[in-house]
Design a protein around this motif. Sequence first.
Motif, PDB file in Angstrom:
ATOM      1  N   PHE A  34       0.853  -1.202   0.000  1.00  0.00           N
ATOM      2  CA  PHE A  34       0.000   0.000   0.000  1.00  0.00           C
ATOM      3  C   PHE A  34       0.886   1.250   0.000  1.00  0.00           C
ATOM      4  N   ASP A  35       0.316   2.366  -0.507  1.00  0.00           N
ATOM      5  CA  ASP A  35       1.119   3.595  -0.576  1.00  0.00           C
ATOM      6  C   ASP A  35       1.304   4.186   0.824  1.00  0.00           C
ATOM      7  N   PRO A  36       2.434   4.876   1.054  1.00  0.00           N
ATOM      8  CA  PRO A  36       2.770   5.365   2.397  1.00  0.00           C
ATOM      9  C   PRO A  36       1.690   6.273   3.009  1.00  0.00           C
ATOM     10  N   GLU A  37       1.022   7.080   2.205  1.00  0.00           N
ATOM     11  CA  GLU A  37       0.024   8.003   2.741  1.00  0.00           C
ATOM     12  C   GLU A  37      -1.174   7.232   3.296  1.00  0.00           C
ATOM     13  N   THR A  38      -1.623   6.202   2.572  1.00  0.00           N
ATOM     14  CA  THR A  38      -2.723   5.362   3.062  1.00  0.00           C
ATOM     15  C   THR A  38      -2.316   4.662   4.349  1.00  0.00           C
ATOM     16  N   ILE A  39      -1.116   4.126   4.367  1.00  0.00           N
ATOM     17  CA  ILE A  39      -0.625   3.425   5.556  1.00  0.00           C
ATOM     18  C   ILE A  39      -0.594   4.368   6.752  1.00  0.00           C
ATOM     19  N   SER A  67      -8.924  -4.522   1.816  1.00  0.00           N
ATOM     20  CA  SER A  67      -9.239  -4.749   0.403  1.00  0.00           C
ATOM     21  C   SER A  67      -8.318  -3.860  -0.425  1.00  0.00           C
ATOM     22  N   PRO A  68      -8.198  -4.144  -1.719  1.00  0.00           N
ATOM     23  CA  PRO A  68      -7.314  -3.316  -2.545  1.00  0.00           C
ATOM     24  C   PRO A  68      -7.747  -1.834  -2.574  1.00  0.00           C
ATOM     25  N   ASP A  69      -9.062  -1.583  -2.439  1.00  0.00           N
ATOM     26  CA  ASP A  69      -9.538  -0.198  -2.568  1.00  0.00           C
ATOM     27  C   ASP A  69      -9.843   0.477  -1.241  1.00  0.00           C
ATOM     28  N   LYS A  70      -9.905  -0.296  -0.144  1.00  0.00           N
ATOM     29  CA  LYS A  70     -10.160   0.340   1.156  1.00  0.00           C
ATOM     30  C   LYS A  70      -9.720  -0.530   2.320  1.00  0.00           C
ATOM     31  N   VAL A  71      -9.478   0.148   3.439  1.00  0.00           N
ATOM     32  CA  VAL A  71      -9.146  -0.551   4.677  1.00  0.00           C
ATOM     33  C   VAL A  71     -10.212  -0.189   5.703  1.00  0.00           C
ATOM     34  N   LYS A  72     -10.862  -1.207   6.251  1.00  0.00           N
ATOM     35  CA  LYS A  72     -11.913  -0.967   7.238  1.00  0.00           C
ATOM     36  C   LYS A  72     -11.478  -1.519   8.589  1.00  0.00           C
ATOM     37  N   ILE A  73     -11.570  -0.680   9.616  1.00  0.00           N
ATOM     38  CA  ILE A  73     -11.194  -1.091  10.967  1.00  0.00           C
ATOM     39  C   ILE A  73     -12.431  -0.947  11.856  1.00  0.00           C
ATOM     40  N   VAL A  74     -12.830  -2.041  12.484  1.00  0.00           N
ATOM     41  CA  VAL A  74     -13.979  -1.998  13.391  1.00  0.00           C
ATOM     42  C   VAL A  74     -13.496  -2.287  14.808  1.00  0.00           C
ATOM     43  N   LEU A  75     -13.800  -1.363  15.716  1.00  0.00           N
ATOM     44  CA  LEU A  75     -13.366  -1.519  17.106  1.00  0.00           C
ATOM     45  C   LEU A  75     -14.592  -1.604  18.004  1.00  0.00           C
ATOM     46  N   ILE A 114      -9.064  10.670  14.370  1.00  0.00           N
ATOM     47  CA  ILE A 114      -9.649   9.536  13.643  1.00  0.00           C
ATOM     48  C   ILE A 114     -10.505  10.061  12.495  1.00  0.00           C
ATOM     49  N   LYS A 115     -11.296  11.077  12.788  1.00  0.00           N
ATOM     50  CA  LYS A 115     -12.163  11.674  11.768  1.00  0.00           C
ATOM     51  C   LYS A 115     -11.330  12.277  10.634  1.00  0.00           C
ATOM     52  N   LYS A 116     -10.282  13.001  11.045  1.00  0.00           N
ATOM     53  CA  LYS A 116      -9.440  13.712  10.085  1.00  0.00           C
ATOM     54  C   LYS A 116      -8.738  12.764   9.114  1.00  0.00           C
ATOM     55  N   TYR A 117      -8.280  11.622   9.625  1.00  0.00           N
ATOM     56  CA  TYR A 117      -7.457  10.747   8.787  1.00  0.00           C
ATOM     57  C   TYR A 117      -8.239   9.615   8.121  1.00  0.00           C
ATOM     58  N   SER A 118      -9.561   9.554   8.404  1.00  0.00           N
ATOM     59  CA  SER A 118     -10.366   8.514   7.749  1.00  0.00           C
ATOM     60  C   SER A 118     -11.275   9.148   6.699  1.00  0.00           C
ATOM     61  N   THR A 131     -18.957   0.953  23.048  1.00  0.00           N
ATOM     62  CA  THR A 131     -18.826   1.774  21.848  1.00  0.00           C
ATOM     63  C   THR A 131     -18.324   0.924  20.694  1.00  0.00           C
ATOM     64  N   ARG A 132     -18.859   1.186  19.517  1.00  0.00           N
ATOM     65  CA  ARG A 132     -18.389   0.530  18.293  1.00  0.00           C
ATOM     66  C   ARG A 132     -18.001   1.612  17.306  1.00  0.00           C
ATOM     67  N   LEU A 133     -16.779   1.515  16.832  1.00  0.00           N
ATOM     68  CA  LEU A 133     -16.269   2.470  15.857  1.00  0.00           C
ATOM     69  C   LEU A 133     -16.023   1.730  14.543  1.00  0.00           C
ATOM     70  N   GLU A 134     -16.476   2.304  13.448  1.00  0.00           N
ATOM     71  CA  GLU A 134     -16.182   1.731  12.145  1.00  0.00           C
ATOM     72  C   GLU A 134     -15.435   2.798  11.348  1.00  0.00           C
ATOM     73  N   ILE A 135     -14.174   2.508  11.107  1.00  0.00           N
ATOM     74  CA  ILE A 135     -13.309   3.480  10.431  1.00  0.00           C
ATOM     75  C   ILE A 135     -12.988   2.957   9.029  1.00  0.00           C
ATOM     76  N   THR A 136     -13.224   3.778   8.026  1.00  0.00           N
ATOM     77  CA  THR A 136     -12.872   3.362   6.672  1.00  0.00           C
ATOM     78  C   THR A 136     -11.884   4.348   6.064  1.00  0.00           C
ATOM     79  N   VAL A 137     -10.813   3.804   5.542  1.00  0.00           N
ATOM     80  CA  VAL A 137      -9.838   4.619   4.811  1.00  0.00           C
ATOM     81  C   VAL A 137      -9.818   4.113   3.373  1.00  0.00           C
ATOM     82  N   ASN A 138     -10.195   4.984   2.444  1.00  0.00           N
ATOM     83  CA  ASN A 138     -10.159   4.596   1.031  1.00  0.00           C
ATOM     84  C   ASN A 138      -8.745   4.709   0.499  1.00  0.00           C
ATOM     85  N   VAL A 139      -8.396   3.802  -0.389  1.00  0.00           N
ATOM     86  CA  VAL A 139      -7.036   3.809  -0.934  1.00  0.00           C
ATOM     87  C   VAL A 139      -6.970   4.791  -2.097  1.00  0.00           C
TER      88      VAL A 139
END
Lengths: 139, 103
Positions: A34-39, A67-75, A114-118, A131-139
Amino acid sequence: MEPMKYHFEVKGDDFSVAGENSSKVKKILRQLGFDPETIRRVAIAMYEAEINMVIHAEGGYIDAEISPDKVKIVLQDKGPGIPDIEKAMQEGYSTATNSVRELGFGAGMGLPNIKKYSDDLVINTVVGEGTRLEITVNV
Amino acid sequence: MKVSELAEILGGELLSGNGEREVSGCYIGDLLSLAMSRVQADNVWITIQTNINIAAVASLTDAGCIVICDGFSPDADALEKARDEEIAVITTEKSAYEASKLI
Protein backbone atom coordinates in the motif's frame (compact mmCIF):
# COMPACT_ATOMS: atom_id res chain seq x y z
CA MET A 1 -11.28 -10.29 -4.38
CA GLU A 2 -12.23 -11.26 -0.83
CA PRO A 3 -10.91 -8.82 1.78
CA MET A 4 -8.17 -10.08 4.07
CA LYS A 5 -9.46 -10.25 7.63
CA TYR A 6 -7.60 -9.91 10.89
CA HIS A 7 -8.85 -10.07 14.47
CA PHE A 8 -7.08 -8.51 17.45
CA GLU A 9 -7.69 -8.33 21.16
CA VAL A 10 -6.86 -5.14 23.06
CA LYS A 11 -6.09 -5.37 26.76
CA GLY A 12 -7.42 -2.60 28.94
CA ASP A 13 -5.21 -0.35 31.01
CA ASP A 14 -2.00 -1.88 29.68
CA PHE A 15 -0.07 0.98 28.13
CA SER A 16 3.02 -1.13 27.59
CA VAL A 17 1.39 -2.87 24.62
CA ALA A 18 -0.89 -0.03 23.53
CA GLY A 19 -0.56 0.55 19.82
CA GLU A 20 0.86 -2.88 19.12
CA ASN A 21 -2.08 -3.95 16.96
CA SER A 22 -1.81 -0.76 14.94
CA SER A 23 1.85 -1.58 14.36
CA LYS A 24 0.88 -5.05 13.16
CA VAL A 25 -1.67 -3.69 10.67
CA LYS A 26 0.84 -1.12 9.49
CA LYS A 27 3.39 -3.86 8.80
CA ILE A 28 0.81 -5.93 6.94
CA LEU A 29 -0.16 -2.95 4.76
CA ARG A 30 3.47 -2.24 4.04
CA GLN A 31 4.11 -5.84 3.02
CA LEU A 32 1.07 -5.71 0.74
CA GLY A 33 2.56 -2.65 -0.96
CA PHE A 34 0.00 0.00 0.00
CA ASP A 35 1.12 3.59 -0.58
CA PRO A 36 2.77 5.36 2.40
CA GLU A 37 0.02 8.00 2.74
CA THR A 38 -2.72 5.36 3.06
CA ILE A 39 -0.62 3.42 5.56
CA ARG A 40 -0.04 6.59 7.58
CA ARG A 41 -3.74 7.45 7.69
CA VAL A 42 -4.73 3.93 8.77
CA ALA A 43 -1.95 3.82 11.36
CA ILE A 44 -2.90 7.14 12.97
CA ALA A 45 -6.66 6.50 13.00
CA MET A 46 -6.28 2.97 14.33
CA TYR A 47 -3.69 3.96 16.94
CA GLU A 48 -5.94 6.68 18.35
CA ALA A 49 -8.89 4.30 18.50
CA GLU A 50 -6.79 1.57 20.08
CA ILE A 51 -5.46 3.98 22.70
CA ASN A 52 -9.01 5.16 23.44
CA MET A 53 -9.95 1.56 24.17
CA VAL A 54 -7.04 1.19 26.57
CA ILE A 55 -7.65 4.51 28.33
CA HIS A 56 -11.43 4.54 28.54
CA ALA A 57 -12.87 1.12 27.93
CA GLU A 58 -10.73 -1.61 29.53
CA GLY A 59 -9.89 -2.98 26.13
CA GLY A 60 -11.97 -4.70 23.48
CA TYR A 61 -11.71 -6.23 20.03
CA ILE A 62 -10.53 -4.95 16.67
CA ASP A 63 -11.39 -6.39 13.28
CA ALA A 64 -9.45 -5.20 10.28
CA GLU A 65 -10.58 -5.83 6.72
CA ILE A 66 -8.08 -5.06 4.01
CA SER A 67 -9.24 -4.75 0.40
CA PRO A 68 -7.31 -3.32 -2.55
CA ASP A 69 -9.54 -0.20 -2.57
CA LYS A 70 -10.16 0.34 1.16
CA VAL A 71 -9.15 -0.55 4.68
CA LYS A 72 -11.91 -0.97 7.24
CA ILE A 73 -11.19 -1.09 10.97
CA VAL A 74 -13.98 -2.00 13.39
CA LEU A 75 -13.37 -1.52 17.11
CA GLN A 76 -15.80 -2.85 19.67
CA ASP A 77 -15.57 -2.31 23.41
CA LYS A 78 -17.69 -2.82 26.49
CA GLY A 79 -16.60 0.45 28.06
CA PRO A 80 -18.63 3.26 29.56
CA GLY A 81 -19.82 4.64 26.21
CA ILE A 82 -19.54 8.26 25.11
CA PRO A 83 -22.22 10.46 26.74
CA ASP A 84 -21.66 13.50 24.52
CA ILE A 85 -20.31 12.67 21.06
CA GLU A 86 -20.35 16.29 19.94
CA LYS A 87 -18.02 17.29 22.77
CA ALA A 88 -15.82 14.23 22.25
CA MET A 89 -15.35 15.24 18.61
CA GLN A 90 -14.03 18.67 19.63
CA GLU A 91 -10.26 19.06 19.58
CA GLY A 92 -8.91 19.53 23.08
CA TYR A 93 -11.86 17.98 24.92
CA SER A 94 -10.74 15.03 27.02
CA THR A 95 -11.98 13.03 29.98
CA ALA A 96 -8.63 11.30 30.53
CA THR A 97 -7.32 11.13 34.09
CA ASN A 98 -4.22 12.99 35.26
CA SER A 99 -2.18 9.80 35.44
CA VAL A 100 -2.97 9.11 31.79
CA ARG A 101 -2.15 12.70 30.85
CA GLU A 102 1.26 12.36 32.47
CA LEU A 103 2.03 9.69 29.88
CA GLY A 104 1.35 12.22 27.13
CA PHE A 105 -2.19 11.12 26.35
CA GLY A 106 -5.39 13.05 26.92
CA ALA A 107 -4.71 15.82 24.40
CA GLY A 108 -8.31 15.57 23.32
CA MET A 109 -7.22 14.74 19.78
CA GLY A 110 -8.25 11.09 19.62
CA LEU A 111 -11.62 11.16 17.88
CA PRO A 112 -10.80 14.36 15.93
CA ASN A 113 -7.68 12.66 14.56
CA ILE A 114 -9.65 9.54 13.64
CA LYS A 115 -12.16 11.67 11.77
CA LYS A 116 -9.44 13.71 10.08
CA TYR A 117 -7.46 10.75 8.79
CA SER A 118 -10.37 8.51 7.75
CA ASP A 119 -12.80 8.80 4.85
CA ASP A 120 -15.72 7.50 6.85
CA LEU A 121 -16.30 7.18 10.58
CA VAL A 122 -19.39 5.61 12.12
CA ILE A 123 -19.75 5.72 15.91
CA ASN A 124 -22.37 3.68 17.73
CA THR A 125 -22.24 4.20 21.46
CA VAL A 126 -24.53 3.36 24.37
CA VAL A 127 -23.71 4.76 27.78
CA GLY A 128 -23.01 1.91 30.17
CA GLU A 129 -22.80 -0.68 27.40
CA GLY A 130 -19.96 0.20 25.07
CA THR A 131 -18.83 1.77 21.85
CA ARG A 132 -18.39 0.53 18.29
CA LEU A 133 -16.27 2.47 15.86
CA GLU A 134 -16.18 1.73 12.14
CA ILE A 135 -13.31 3.48 10.43
CA THR A 136 -12.87 3.36 6.67
CA VAL A 137 -9.84 4.62 4.81
CA ASN A 138 -10.16 4.60 1.03
CA VAL A 139 -7.04 3.81 -0.93
CA MET B 1 21.98 14.41 8.14
CA LYS B 2 22.71 11.08 9.73
CA VAL B 3 21.46 10.05 13.17
CA SER B 4 25.06 9.65 14.37
CA GLU B 5 25.88 13.22 13.25
CA LEU B 6 22.79 14.46 15.05
CA ALA B 7 23.90 12.77 18.27
CA GLU B 8 27.28 14.47 17.95
CA ILE B 9 25.83 17.91 17.28
CA LEU B 10 23.59 17.59 20.35
CA GLY B 11 26.43 16.31 22.53
CA GLY B 12 24.07 13.43 23.16
CA GLU B 13 24.14 9.70 23.41
CA LEU B 14 22.69 7.34 20.81
CA LEU B 15 21.01 4.56 22.80
CA SER B 16 19.38 2.54 20.04
CA GLY B 17 18.79 2.30 16.33
CA ASN B 18 20.90 2.75 13.27
CA GLY B 19 23.31 5.71 13.34
CA GLU B 20 23.52 5.66 9.56
CA ARG B 21 19.83 6.49 9.07
CA GLU B 22 19.20 9.79 7.30
CA VAL B 23 16.87 12.21 9.09
CA SER B 24 15.28 15.45 7.96
CA GLY B 25 12.81 17.92 9.43
CA CYS B 26 11.85 18.21 13.06
CA TYR B 27 8.84 18.25 15.34
CA ILE B 28 8.87 19.24 19.01
CA GLY B 29 6.11 18.12 21.35
CA ASP B 30 5.08 15.95 24.25
CA LEU B 31 1.43 15.28 23.53
CA LEU B 32 1.36 11.91 21.80
CA SER B 33 -1.74 12.54 19.70
CA LEU B 34 -0.26 15.75 18.33
CA ALA B 35 3.07 14.09 17.65
CA MET B 36 1.20 11.23 16.00
CA SER B 37 -0.39 13.56 13.47
CA ARG B 38 2.49 16.03 13.06
CA VAL B 39 5.65 13.93 12.95
CA GLN B 40 6.45 13.10 9.32
CA ALA B 41 8.51 10.23 8.00
CA ASP B 42 12.25 10.63 8.74
CA ASN B 43 11.63 13.58 11.10
CA VAL B 44 13.60 14.19 14.27
CA TRP B 45 11.05 14.17 17.11
CA ILE B 46 12.15 16.12 20.18
CA THR B 47 10.28 15.33 23.39
CA ILE B 48 10.60 14.93 27.14
CA GLN B 49 8.28 11.92 27.19
CA THR B 50 10.14 8.80 28.26
CA ASN B 51 7.48 6.10 28.45
CA ILE B 52 7.06 3.14 26.12
CA ASN B 53 4.43 4.85 24.01
CA ILE B 54 7.04 7.10 22.36
CA ALA B 55 8.33 3.98 20.60
CA ALA B 56 4.85 3.22 19.25
CA VAL B 57 4.38 6.79 18.01
CA ALA B 58 7.83 6.87 16.39
CA SER B 59 7.23 3.51 14.77
CA LEU B 60 3.79 4.40 13.41
CA THR B 61 4.95 7.76 12.05
CA ASP B 62 8.25 6.41 10.68
CA ALA B 63 10.08 9.07 12.65
CA GLY B 64 13.80 9.08 11.86
CA CYS B 65 14.87 9.59 15.43
CA ILE B 66 13.55 10.40 18.91
CA VAL B 67 15.54 13.02 20.81
CA ILE B 68 14.80 13.01 24.53
CA CYS B 69 15.94 16.38 25.84
CA ASP B 70 16.61 18.09 29.20
CA GLY B 71 18.63 15.16 30.49
CA PHE B 72 15.75 12.71 30.72
CA SER B 73 16.26 9.02 29.94
CA PRO B 74 13.83 6.59 28.34
CA ASP B 75 12.15 4.03 30.61
CA ALA B 76 13.72 0.56 30.37
CA ASP B 77 10.75 -0.92 28.51
CA ALA B 78 10.66 2.05 26.13
CA LEU B 79 14.32 1.52 25.28
CA GLU B 80 13.81 -2.20 24.84
CA LYS B 81 10.96 -1.59 22.40
CA ALA B 82 12.98 1.03 20.54
CA ARG B 83 15.81 -1.49 20.16
CA ASP B 84 13.39 -4.18 18.98
CA GLU B 85 11.90 -1.85 16.39
CA GLU B 86 15.27 -0.34 15.46
CA ILE B 87 14.14 3.17 16.37
CA ALA B 88 16.96 5.61 16.99
CA VAL B 89 16.82 7.25 20.42
CA ILE B 90 19.20 10.04 21.41
CA THR B 91 19.34 11.55 24.89
CA THR B 92 20.75 15.02 25.45
CA GLU B 93 21.17 17.50 28.29
CA LYS B 94 20.11 20.28 25.93
CA SER B 95 16.62 21.78 26.06
CA ALA B 96 14.22 21.38 23.16
CA TYR B 97 14.98 24.98 22.14
CA GLU B 98 18.75 24.53 22.29
CA ALA B 99 18.52 21.22 20.45
CA SER B 100 16.38 22.63 17.66
CA LYS B 101 18.73 25.61 17.27
CA LEU B 102 21.68 23.24 16.87
CA ILE B 103 19.79 21.16 14.32
